[in-house]
Motif scaffolding. Structure first.
Motif, mmCIF file in Angstrom:
data_model
loop_
_atom_site.group_PDB
_atom_site.id
_atom_site.type_symbol
_atom_site.label_atom_id
_atom_site.label_comp_id
_atom_site.label_asym_id
_atom_site.label_seq_id
_atom_site.Cartn_x
_atom_site.Cartn_y
_atom_site.Cartn_z
ATOM 1 N N LEU A 29 -14.149 -28.126 37.429
ATOM 2 C CA LEU A 29 -12.730 -28.272 37.763
ATOM 3 C C LEU A 29 -11.886 -27.300 36.954
ATOM 4 O O LEU A 29 -12.346 -26.721 35.973
ATOM 5 N N GLY A 30 -10.649 -27.121 37.355
ATOM 6 C CA GLY A 30 -9.718 -26.271 36.608
ATOM 7 C C GLY A 30 -9.937 -24.784 36.823
ATOM 8 O O GLY A 30 -9.495 -23.974 36.018
ATOM 9 N N MET A 31 -10.621 -24.406 37.901
ATOM 10 C CA MET A 31 -10.849 -22.983 38.190
ATOM 11 C C MET A 31 -9.527 -22.342 38.591
ATOM 12 O O MET A 31 -8.833 -22.841 39.472
ATOM 13 N N SER A 32 -9.170 -21.252 37.930
ATOM 14 C CA SER A 32 -7.931 -20.563 38.299
ATOM 15 C C SER A 32 -8.138 -19.058 38.246
ATOM 16 O O SER A 32 -9.036 -18.561 37.568
ATOM 17 N N ASP A 33 -7.325 -18.362 38.983
ATOM 18 C CA ASP A 33 -7.386 -16.907 39.062
ATOM 19 C C ASP A 33 -5.963 -16.408 39.276
ATOM 20 O O ASP A 33 -5.137 -17.106 39.858
ATOM 21 N N ASN A 34 -5.695 -15.203 38.807
ATOM 22 C CA ASN A 34 -4.374 -14.615 38.992
ATOM 23 C C ASN A 34 -4.256 -14.090 40.420
ATOM 24 O O ASN A 34 -4.954 -13.151 40.781
ATOM 25 N N PRO A 35 -3.377 -14.676 41.243
ATOM 26 C CA PRO A 35 -3.189 -14.134 42.589
ATOM 27 C C PRO A 35 -2.689 -12.694 42.502
ATOM 28 O O PRO A 35 -1.888 -12.360 41.626
ATOM 29 N N MET A 36 -3.193 -11.854 43.378
ATOM 30 C CA MET A 36 -2.808 -10.445 43.381
ATOM 31 C C MET A 36 -2.345 -10.064 44.779
ATOM 32 O O MET A 36 -2.959 -10.438 45.768
#
Length: 197
Positions: A29-36
């Motif tokens: 859980l808690g997977m995040s990525d910077n939207p580009m």
């Protein structure tokens, strides 16, 4: 690797036939990525090749980055509809005379790999949206299924919109005009980005 080793949500581990060593529901859980978001700008003149680099940080937590030259632009231009169609379909503006000729020449240069241009992109710092990771196989060499839930939090979407508006302001600025194909409106550039493969 934790899940494959038996550490993770018990229900998911058992679903894959993995012996549960530790039932830890927070694993994955808690997977995040910077939207580009990026806008490619084909140029009627040659531009120096540059690696991608940060060129600014906005007041709304967006990083503005850029790269130029044929090294990066080729990948952005594959399988796109013709520039003339983009100029007229989304904007209702049909290029005429010299503008049409420049658009045709540009598309020929894309096909021949002799064009130049650049890309300006924005990424938000520390996105609030997060997602999860699930196993797809028991093979540690296979990628898991990851869902980042981009824009789940409205603040992330708002920051991206502000970042794109910043990029548009740069592209529309006076000094930038010598790097733009005359007659190609911003909406055509955005349409190219939306239609990327």
């Amino acid at each position: 690797m934790l899940m494959l080793s038996g550490v993770g949500p018990a229900t998911e581990l058992m679903l894959h036939g993995i012996e549960v060593v530790v039932d830890q529901p927070q694993v994955g859980l808690g997977m995040s990525d910077n939207p580009m978001n990026a806008i490619f700008i084909p140029s009627p003149t040659g531009v120096e090749t540059s690696l991608i680099q940060a060129v600014g940080i906005t007041g709304h937590d967006s990083f503005i980055e850029a790269a130029s030259g044929s090294t990066y632009t080729g990948a952005f231009m594959q399988n796109l509809p013709s520039a003339a169609d983009m100029m007229s379909s989304q904007t209702g503006q049909t290029p005429k005379g010299d503008d049409m000729q420049r658009a045709i020449e540009f598309m020929h240069s894309v096909i021949n790999g002799t064009f130049s241009g650049g890309v300006i992109l924005e990424k938000i710092a520390g996105p609030r949206s997060s997602g999860y990771l699930h196993l797809t196989t028991l093979n540690p060499n296979d990628n898991p299924s990851v869902r980042f839930n981009y824009f789940q939090d409205p603040e992330d979407l708002e920051k991206c919109v502000k970042g794109i508006k910043t990029i548009i302001s740069v592209i529309e600025s006076g000094p930038f005009q010598r790097f733009r194909i005359p007659g190609m409106p911003i909406q055509a550039l955005i349409s190219m980005a939306v239609n990327l493969p």
